[in-house]
Design an enzyme around this catalytic site. Structure first.
Site, short mmCIF file in Angstrom:
data_model
loop_
_atom_site.label_atom_id
_atom_site.label_comp_id
_atom_site.label_asym_id
_atom_site.label_seq_id
_atom_site.Cartn_x
_atom_site.Cartn_y
_atom_site.Cartn_z
N LYS A 1 16.09 -42.82 -158.83
CA LYS A 1 17.02 -43.76 -158.11
C LYS A 1 16.64 -45.05 -158.50
CE LYS A 1 19.07 -44.79 -153.59
NZ LYS A 1 19.06 -44.40 -152.20
N LYS B 1 25.99 -51.13 -144.12
CA LYS B 1 24.66 -51.08 -143.15
C LYS B 1 24.73 -52.06 -142.25
CE LYS B 1 21.39 -48.88 -146.45
NZ LYS B 1 21.02 -47.52 -145.72
N ASP C 1 15.47 -50.28 -152.71
CA ASP C 1 16.03 -48.94 -152.93
C ASP C 1 16.10 -48.58 -154.27
OD1 ASP C 1 17.28 -46.85 -151.45
OD2 ASP C 1 19.26 -47.69 -151.77
N ARG D 1 22.33 -40.06 -154.10
CA ARG D 1 22.43 -38.63 -154.52
C ARG D 1 23.43 -38.47 -155.64
NH1 ARG D 1 23.62 -36.64 -148.49
NH2 ARG D 1 21.92 -38.26 -148.33
N1 BES Z 1 18.51 -46.21 -149.23
C1 BES Z 1 18.87 -45.34 -148.17
C2 BES Z 1 17.71 -44.54 -147.59
C3 BES Z 1 16.67 -45.56 -146.94
C4 BES Z 1 16.62 -45.73 -145.73
C5 BES Z 1 15.72 -45.90 -147.75
C6 BES Z 1 15.57 -46.52 -145.08
C7 BES Z 1 14.43 -46.60 -147.17
C8 BES Z 1 14.64 -46.91 -146.12
C9 BES Z 1 19.90 -44.22 -148.64
O1 BES Z 1 20.92 -44.71 -149.60
C10 BES Z 1 20.94 -44.36 -147.27
O2 BES Z 1 21.41 -45.21 -147.24
N2 BES Z 1 20.83 -43.05 -146.59
C11 BES Z 1 21.75 -42.73 -145.47
C12 BES Z 1 22.10 -41.36 -145.69
C13 BES Z 1 23.41 -40.94 -144.56
C14 BES Z 1 24.39 -42.01 -144.77
C15 BES Z 1 23.90 -39.67 -145.07
C16 BES Z 1 20.66 -42.62 -144.48
O3 BES Z 1 19.49 -42.18 -144.53
O4 BES Z 1 20.93 -43.11 -143.23
ZN ZN Z 2 20.18 -46.00 -150.88
MN MN Z 3 22.53 -45.79 -148.81
#
Ligand code: BES
Ligand code: ZN
Ligand code: MN
Length: 490
Positions: free
Chosen positions: A254, A266, A277, A340
């Site tokens: 990714k 966010k 990321d 994903r």
């Molecule tokens: N890049 C983030 C996940 C992440 C969070 C990586 C903290 C490193 C540190 C990912 O794209 C994301 O935002 N995931 C969400 C998914 C949710 C919206 C289902 C998450 O984990 O909140």
């Molecule tokens: Zn992400």
């Molecule tokens: Mn994200």
């Protein structure tokens, strides 16, 4: 890029110890025994080394380090007494090397390794810990780290054993540099250019541009990048060091160069951390570099999906339905569950094109994995027990934390959509597992696959055993070991 320390190997010349500049390091067994170099330094310093050993009697353990500053009788500014058992493990030797790297800072170092049989591992630990990302520090040039000389009874042997380790360290550094780099510098275009440069190492590197990705039908990946001014790209790296025609191992990463969350924006606090990321893509790149540098006798393909997740008038909205290359339609519930969407298309393409013997994807995929496992272990999900076992074994032997998590139909069911084939989030419960199940759907029947969620381990707020705070390079050593142990059998 930050290069690992340059190490010179030479025969032990005891007479050189008195005049050595910078720092001199000697090894002492936990039971207090020292080698000829140690005895020479002890004599030069009129018994100071023996006093250090005596003061620690019974308490010395491998990896400890004591420093004698400005020793009388020597030109060096300090003598580092490194505790290391003669029969030390790989891990202990690396730890000793890391302690030495921390103690020396940027000074010149002469390590008297004598006949220690893990001298190469000391060098690896030293090299890994000897990292600093100062590309954007104005005063960086003054801090240039000086070289290391290793004196050994069999310098050629140690040098030969250390060479592949230093290749891996360079791979780890490549990953760390990419992960530490801010998103205004490491755009998708810059990332692709840095990967393309690895052509010089004998890798075949192709950059697939948006037009081609659209032709291939990668609607999910393109939906993530469409709100950004940086073009989405997929980079394909091939290392063909193994038997001609043998199915490769596929690594998929990714590479979200910045994740704002998109329209599902966010919160501001901590958003700057989302420069990391692209950590999964960073690890894939580091592994490809390491195996090319050490000329691994294996066939490995590395594919990374490079995109930026931004909100804009052209960005994907929550509720949009997109079509993946596989053909499955996806309802985008949350534009922040973008990793994903990127991976599903790259994974499908990897299998479609390369028919790999196995596939591993790496991603900073979910915050939920940090809730579950914290920062010590990555989460591993797999559809194949022996494949997963080999991966966990490789992680264990490299000292990189990894823990298997479950998959299951009940989790996959959380992704059912009213209007499309599936949706991109499964709600809060088991967020890391539903993310893995999303990916699972894009794995062809019969392909051994593992997904590694590295959100908690790719970059840390504190120093770790082998890295200063920031990017760790977690996974490069594990995957290099997996390849060495399972795909290079001749
Ligand atoms: N890049 C983030 C996940 C992440 C969070 C990586 C903290 C490193 C540190 C990912 O794209 C994301 O935002 N995931 C969400 C998914 C949710 C919206 C289902 C998450 O984990 O909140
Ligand atoms: Zn992400
Ligand atoms: Mn994200």
């Amino acid at each position: 890029m930050v290069k690992p320390v340059s190490v010179t190997f030479k025969e032990t010349v005891l007479d050189d110890l008195a005049a050595a500049k910078g720092r001199v390091a000697i090894l002492v067994d936990p039971d207090g025994r020292i080698d000829p170099a140690g005895r020479r330094v002890n004599r030069l310093t009129k018994g100071a080394i023996q006093r250090i050993i005596d003061s620690g009697a019974g308490k010395l353990k491998s990896g400890d380090l004591r420093t004698l500053a400005y020793p009388a009788g020597m030109a060096a500014d300090a003598v580092d007494v490194v505790v290391l058992a003669r029969g030390a493990s790989h891990a202990e030797a690396r730890k000793a090397g890391a302690a030495l790297a921390k103690a020396r800072g940027t000074a010149l170092l002469l390590l008297a390794a004598g006949a220690h049989r893990r001298a190469d591992e000391i060098v690896l630990g030293l090299a890994l810990r000897d990292y600093g990302f100062d590309a954007h520090k104005s005063d960086a040039s003054q801090e240039d780290t000086r070289g290391v000389t290793v004196m050994a009874t069999r310098p050629d042997q140690v040098e030969a054993a250390a060479a592949p380790h230093l290749a891996v360290a360079e791979g780890v550094f490549f990953t760390r540099d990419l992960v530490n780099e801010p998103a205004n510098v490491l755009t998708t275009t810059e990332f692709a250019a840095r990967l393309k440069d690895m052509t010089a190492l004998g890798l075949k590197v192709e950059v697939l541009e948006e037009k081609k990705l659209a032709e291939l039908g990668m609607g999910a990946l393109l939906a993530v990048g469409q709100g950004s001014d940086s073009p989405s790209k997929v980079v394909v790296m091939q290392w063909n060091g193994g038997a001609k025609g043998a199915a490769p191992l596929a690594l998929v990463g990714k590479g979200v160069v910045f994740d704002t969350g998109g329209i599902s924006l966010k919160p501001a606090g901590g958003m700057e951390d989302m420069t990391m990321d692209m950590g999964g893509a960073g690890v894939v790149a580091g592994v490809m570099r390491a195996i090319a540098l050490r000329k691994a006798k294996a066939n490995v393909v590395g594919l990374v999906g490079l995109v930026e997740n931004m909100p804009s008038g052209n960005a994907t909205r929550p509720g949009d339905v997109v079509k993946s290359m596989k053909g499955d339609t996806i309802e985008v519930i949350n534009t922040d569950a973008e990793g994903r969407l990127v991976l599903c298309d790259v994974m499908h393409y990897a299998q479609d094109r390369f028919k790999p013997a196995g596939m591993i994807d790496l991603a900073t995929l979910t915050g939920a994995i940090i809730i579950g496992l914290g920062h010590d272990k990555a989460g591993v999900f797999s559809n194949d027990d022996p494949f997963c076992k080999a991966l966990l074994k490789a992680a264990e032997s490299e000292g990189e934390g990894a823990w298997r998590m479950p998959l299951g139909q009940a989790y996959a069911d959380q992704l059912k959509s009213q209007i499309a084939d599936l949706k991109n989030t499964g709600g809060r419960p088991a967020g890391s597992i539903t993310a893995a199940e999303f990916l699972h759907r894009f794995v062809a029947e019969g392909t051994p696959w593992a997904h590694i969620d590295i959100a908690g381990v790719a970059s840390l707020k504190t120093d770790s055993a082998f890295a200063p705070k920031g990017a760790t390079g977690w996974g490069v050593m594990t995957l290099n070991r997996l390849i060495a142990d399972n795909y290079e059998g001749e």
